[in-house]
Structures are given as C-alpha cells and as structure tokens.
Design an enzyme around this catalytic site. Structure first.
Site, PDB file in Angstrom:
ATOM      1  N   HIS A   1       9.682  20.475  49.848  1.00  0.00           N
ATOM      2  CA  HIS A   1      10.934  20.602  50.693  1.00  0.00           C
ATOM      3  C   HIS A   1      10.779  20.365  52.271  1.00  0.00           C
ATOM      4  CE1 HIS A   1      14.451  21.822  52.815  1.00  0.00           C
ATOM      5  NE2 HIS A   1      13.747  23.001  53.323  1.00  0.00           N
TER       6      HIS A   1
ATOM      7  N   CYS B   1      17.949  25.190  50.382  1.00  0.00           N
ATOM      8  CA  CYS B   1      16.833  24.377  50.351  1.00  0.00           C
ATOM      9  C   CYS B   1      16.401  24.382  49.005  1.00  0.00           C
ATOM     10  CB  CYS B   1      15.747  24.654  51.442  1.00  0.00           C
ATOM     11  SG  CYS B   1      16.418  24.973  53.057  1.00  0.00           S
TER      12      CYS B   1
ATOM     13  N   ASN C   1      15.110  18.491  58.592  1.00  0.00           N
ATOM     14  CA  ASN C   1      15.590  19.418  57.215  1.00  0.00           C
ATOM     15  C   ASN C   1      16.894  19.081  57.001  1.00  0.00           C
ATOM     16  OD1 ASN C   1      15.872  21.319  55.574  1.00  0.00           O
ATOM     17  ND2 ASN C   1      15.168  23.061  56.828  1.00  0.00           N
TER      18      ASN C   1
HETATM   19  O1  UT7 Z   1      14.777  24.997  55.499  1.00  0.00           O
HETATM   20  C1  UT7 Z   1      14.895  26.374  55.633  1.00  0.00           C
HETATM   21  C2  UT7 Z   1      13.851  27.155  55.891  1.00  0.00           C
HETATM   22  N1  UT7 Z   1      13.637  27.006  57.411  1.00  0.00           N
HETATM   23  C3  UT7 Z   1      12.239  27.088  58.013  1.00  0.00           C
HETATM   24  O2  UT7 Z   1      11.445  27.148  57.036  1.00  0.00           O
HETATM   25  C4  UT7 Z   1      12.063  27.297  59.275  1.00  0.00           C
HETATM   26  C5  UT7 Z   1      10.922  28.037  59.381  1.00  0.00           C
HETATM   27  N2  UT7 Z   1      10.554  28.242  60.689  1.00  0.00           N
HETATM   28  C6  UT7 Z   1      10.022  27.485  61.595  1.00  0.00           C
HETATM   29  O3  UT7 Z   1       9.799  26.198  61.274  1.00  0.00           O
HETATM   30  C7  UT7 Z   1       9.699  27.895  62.995  1.00  0.00           C
HETATM   31  O4  UT7 Z   1       9.362  29.230  63.299  1.00  0.00           O
HETATM   32  C8  UT7 Z   1      10.562  27.202  64.132  1.00  0.00           C
HETATM   33  C9  UT7 Z   1      10.040  25.742  64.071  1.00  0.00           C
HETATM   34  C10 UT7 Z   1      11.796  27.248  63.722  1.00  0.00           C
HETATM   35  C11 UT7 Z   1       9.992  27.767  65.528  1.00  0.00           C
HETATM   36  O5  UT7 Z   1       8.819  27.492  65.677  1.00  0.00           O
HETATM   37  P1  UT7 Z   1       7.744  28.838  66.333  1.00  0.00           P
HETATM   38  O6  UT7 Z   1       6.472  28.415  66.350  1.00  0.00           O
HETATM   39  O7  UT7 Z   1       7.830  29.956  65.213  1.00  0.00           O
HETATM   40  O8  UT7 Z   1       8.561  29.362  67.565  1.00  0.00           O
HETATM   41  P2  UT7 Z   1       9.098  30.456  67.909  1.00  0.00           P
HETATM   42  O9  UT7 Z   1      10.380  30.996  67.309  1.00  0.00           O
HETATM   43  O10 UT7 Z   1       8.024  31.696  68.106  1.00  0.00           O
HETATM   44  O11 UT7 Z   1       9.347  30.208  69.521  1.00  0.00           O
HETATM   45  C12 UT7 Z   1       8.549  30.369  70.407  1.00  0.00           C
HETATM   46  C13 UT7 Z   1       9.227  29.618  71.923  1.00  0.00           C
HETATM   47  C14 UT7 Z   1      10.110  30.853  72.096  1.00  0.00           C
HETATM   48  O12 UT7 Z   1      10.088  30.949  73.560  1.00  0.00           O
HETATM   49  P3  UT7 Z   1       9.260  32.313  74.356  1.00  0.00           P
HETATM   50  O13 UT7 Z   1       9.908  33.530  73.715  1.00  0.00           O
HETATM   51  O14 UT7 Z   1       8.040  31.865  73.844  1.00  0.00           O
HETATM   52  O15 UT7 Z   1       9.499  32.213  75.648  1.00  0.00           O
HETATM   53  C15 UT7 Z   1      11.571  30.260  71.965  1.00  0.00           C
HETATM   54  O16 UT7 Z   1      12.492  30.590  72.807  1.00  0.00           O
HETATM   55  O17 UT7 Z   1      10.016  28.516  71.696  1.00  0.00           O
HETATM   56  C16 UT7 Z   1      11.160  28.453  72.139  1.00  0.00           C
HETATM   57  N3  UT7 Z   1      12.202  27.754  71.614  1.00  0.00           N
HETATM   58  C17 UT7 Z   1      12.046  26.512  72.096  1.00  0.00           C
HETATM   59  N4  UT7 Z   1      11.561  25.728  73.031  1.00  0.00           N
HETATM   60  C18 UT7 Z   1      12.174  24.415  73.019  1.00  0.00           C
HETATM   61  C19 UT7 Z   1      12.776  28.049  70.343  1.00  0.00           C
HETATM   62  N5  UT7 Z   1      13.628  26.782  70.009  1.00  0.00           N
HETATM   63  C20 UT7 Z   1      13.042  25.877  70.816  1.00  0.00           C
HETATM   64  C21 UT7 Z   1      13.262  24.482  71.143  1.00  0.00           C
HETATM   65  N6  UT7 Z   1      12.973  23.850  72.324  1.00  0.00           N
HETATM   66  N7  UT7 Z   1      14.159  23.802  70.403  1.00  0.00           N
END
Ligand code: UT7
Length: 330
Positions: free
Chosen positions: A257, A113, A287
């Site tokens: 970004h 990125c 992204n």
């Molecule tokens: O450019 C490269 C750099 N990348 C980034 O900067 C990404 C940085 N990270 C993020 O943007 C966020 O961490 C995410 C958008 C990837 C995830 O958001 P989050 O609020 O951190 O969610 P999480 O990983 O804590 O997941 C919360 C819940 C989980 O379920 P449980 O364990 O609470 O039951 C995940 O399994 O959301 C679930 N989950 C989803 N649910 C529906 C994860 N992906 C999905 C999905 N749809 N696509």
C-alpha cells in the site's frame, strides 16, 4: 483444485496533477517537507463533481477488457472505498448500474487502505467455493473533495490523492492463482485515523459548529499510525509467507500500500527484501487508500515487472486499524 486468478487489471487517474508547490500556495507547507517525510511529489485531484464511481467505471472497463470478459459475465462487484459517492446506497450499487448489469451481487468494503486486499480475499472465497465464477474487485477514492486544504489540515491533506484500480478475478484450476490471504483488524485505536462526521452516533449528525471544528475532515495521529504500520506489515507478510512454506527470497515483486515511501522503505529493510523488488508509485499519486494497490499492481504489470510463475505479494495497512496481505502465483 478450484481457485481464482487475476484475469485482468485496470486503473484510472484523474488528469489534474497537483504538485507540492501548488499545495504550498494553499497552506503552510513545502515541497521539501512533503518529499522528505512522505516521498510524495504530486497527486491527482478531480475537478468538479466527480465521485469514486466515476473513477471506477473506466478502471473496471479496462480490467474487463484485459480479462476478455463483458460486464454481463460478472457474478459480483466488490467496491472498496472510504469515500463513497453518497452516504448510501453503497458505491458498488452505483457501479453496477453504470456497468449495466442489474441483478448481480454487490458489496461495499469499508476497510480503508486494506479494502482491496480484503476484496481479493472475499472474491477468492466465493470463487473457490464454486458459488461464483467472475468477480470484479474495485478500489476507488475521491479524497480531494473531503480534505481540509488549510494549514490546520496540512498533516493529512498533503498525503491523499484520487484514483481507481480494478481487478477481475476468475475461476481457475491452474497454477496461476491467488494462493492465500491474511486479514486482520483491531478497532481498539480506531480514533487515531478517522473521519467522524456526519455521524449516526451524534444528534444532529452534523452541525455548523462541528464543521467549524473540522470534524467533517479526516483526523490522524500520524506518528502513531506510522508505528503501527511498520509493526503490522512485517508481521502479516511473515504470516502469509511462512504458512505457505515461502520466504522473502521467493517474492519476485512486493506491491505494498502506498501511504508513505518511508514506511515502505522501512518495511523493506525489516523483512530484508531487495528494494528493486518493491514497487512504489506514491511519488506520483500520493495515498489513494483502497485504490493504491490495484493501481500500482497494474502499472507494475504494464511495465513488465511481473512474469508468469512469479510470486507476488500485496500488503496493506490502514484505518480501522486494518491490515492484510495477499500472496499470488502469477
Ligand atoms: O494510509 C493510511 C495510513 N496512513 C499512514 O500510514 C500515515 C502514517 N504517518 C505518516 O506517514 C507520518 O506520520 C506523516 C507523514 C503524516 C507525518 O510525518 P512525521 O515525520 O511523523 O511528522 P510529525 O507528525 O511528527 O510532524 C513534524 C512537524 C510538526 O511540527 P512541529 O510540532 O515539529 O513544530 C508538524 O506540525 O511537521 C509539521 N507538519 C508539517 N509541516 C509542513 C505536519 N504536516 C506538515 C506539512 N507541512 N504538511
């Protein structure tokens, strides 16, 4: 004093729009989850055999046309991508051939990125030193062919889109120029965002078992990456502004970004910039890693959001981990 300025920009996005609802038909996700957690409403995904270079060609041609230059005027092509068309040679070689300029220098930038931010700085160094006059910097990605579009991969698959952006940097003695860049990396935690296989450190590099385990798909510890991003971006923004005697109040437009709208909103709050002076388009494209900043910058310029004399700030964060910023006097 000799420096470099952005003489032309270009971008290209595949026509095929993929909505959150369409993804919800492929995996257990929802428009509500994706929009709330990331801001993304839709992204572009290529159809069929299309590589990063196929997207880069029209973006590069547009940037050259905006700059009033021909490909034959270029001294070097820098190609930032984490999704090269093939494993080797680099996509910069493929793009050079497609632009019909054999002989000029080419370099692939593997900084994910942050690749475009690194690219602008590298181009600037070659131009500033007098070694080169015109350098094409491209960020282009095809993610869609390498995502796990099942529920197993939903945390990553919903985030990424395909696209390309390009800039032509040219030598200048004037005030409009790239003022400064700050570049950083820390490989300690490289595993929190990586695509492992095919891997030269493994024999064989890829097996059917590894594919069953999904080791040929990107893996991300989302929350850890998020935490690094909201720490490193304000740090590097402060670094590049303060060493140029500027503050956030001097920034006419920030183009961060596009990884997550929540990251960009949080960073904007932390550094105290008016959200109206931050350009975001992740809602429409997801992204696009190395392509996200040149696409957003070009859209901002086309929308009249940047005028001559403005201070423009670009800032990126991504896998590696890598992060950096460019400060531009438009
Ligand atoms: O450019 C490269 C750099 N990348 C980034 O900067 C990404 C940085 N990270 C993020 O943007 C966020 O961490 C995410 C958008 C990837 C995830 O958001 P989050 O609020 O951190 O969610 P999480 O990983 O804590 O997941 C919360 C819940 C989980 O379920 P449980 O364990 O609470 O039951 C995940 O399994 O959301 C679930 N989950 C989803 N649910 C529906 C994860 N992906 C999905 C999905 N749809 N696509």
């Amino acid at each position: 004093m000799r420096g470099s300025k952005i003489a032309g920009l270009g971008h290209y996005l595949p026509e095929n729009i993929v909505s959150n609802d369409q993804l919800a038909q492929l995996m257990d996700t929802s428009d509500e989850w994706i929009t709330k957690r990331t801001g993304i409403r839709e992204r572009r995904w290529v159809v069929g055999d299309v590589g990063a270079t196929d997207l880069a060609v029209p973006a590069a041609q547009q940037a050259l046309a905006e700059a009033g230059l021909q490909a034959s005027d270029l001294d070097m092509i820098l190609f930032a991508t984490l999704s090269p068309d093939i494993n080797f040679p680099g996509s910069s070689c493929l793009l050079q051939a497609r632009l019909g300029v054999p002989g000029i220098a080419t370099l692939d930038i593997r900084n994910q990125c942050t690749g475009f931010v690194y690219g602008l700085s590298i181009a600037d160094q070659f131009i500033r030193s007098g070694a080169m006059k015109n350098v094409l910097v491209v960020g282009a990605e095809v993610h869609s062919s390498g995502l796990d579009i099942s529920t197993r991969g939903r945390d990553v698959a919903v985030l990424f889109g395909d696209g390309a952006g390009a800039a032509v940097l040219t030598a200048t003695e004037g005030d409009s120029r790239l003022l400064d860049s700050a570049l950083h990396a820390d490989g300690t935690d490289y595993e929190i965002l990586m695509l492992e296989a095919p891997a030269s450190r493994l024999q064989p590099r890829l097996t059917a078992e590894m594919m069953e385990q999904g080791r040929h798909f990107p893996q991300m510890v989302g929350q850890a990456v998020f935490k690094h991003a909201v720490k490193r971006l304000p740090e590097v923004i402060d670094e590049v502004l303060s060493r140029n005697g500027l503050s956030v109040a001097d920034v006419a437009l920030m183009v961060p970004h596009q990884a997550n709208l929540r990251i960009n909103e949080m960073v904007a709050r932390q550094i105290g910039i008016d959200p109206a002076r931050v350009y975001n388009n992740i809602q429409r494209y997801g992204n696009t890693t190395a392509a996200s900043i040149p696409i957003a910058l070009h859209e901002a310029v086309l929308e009249g959001r940047v005028k001559q004399g403005d201070t423009v700030l670009l800032a990126a964060f991504g896998a590696g981990l890598t992060w950096g910023a460019n400060l531009i006097r438009w």
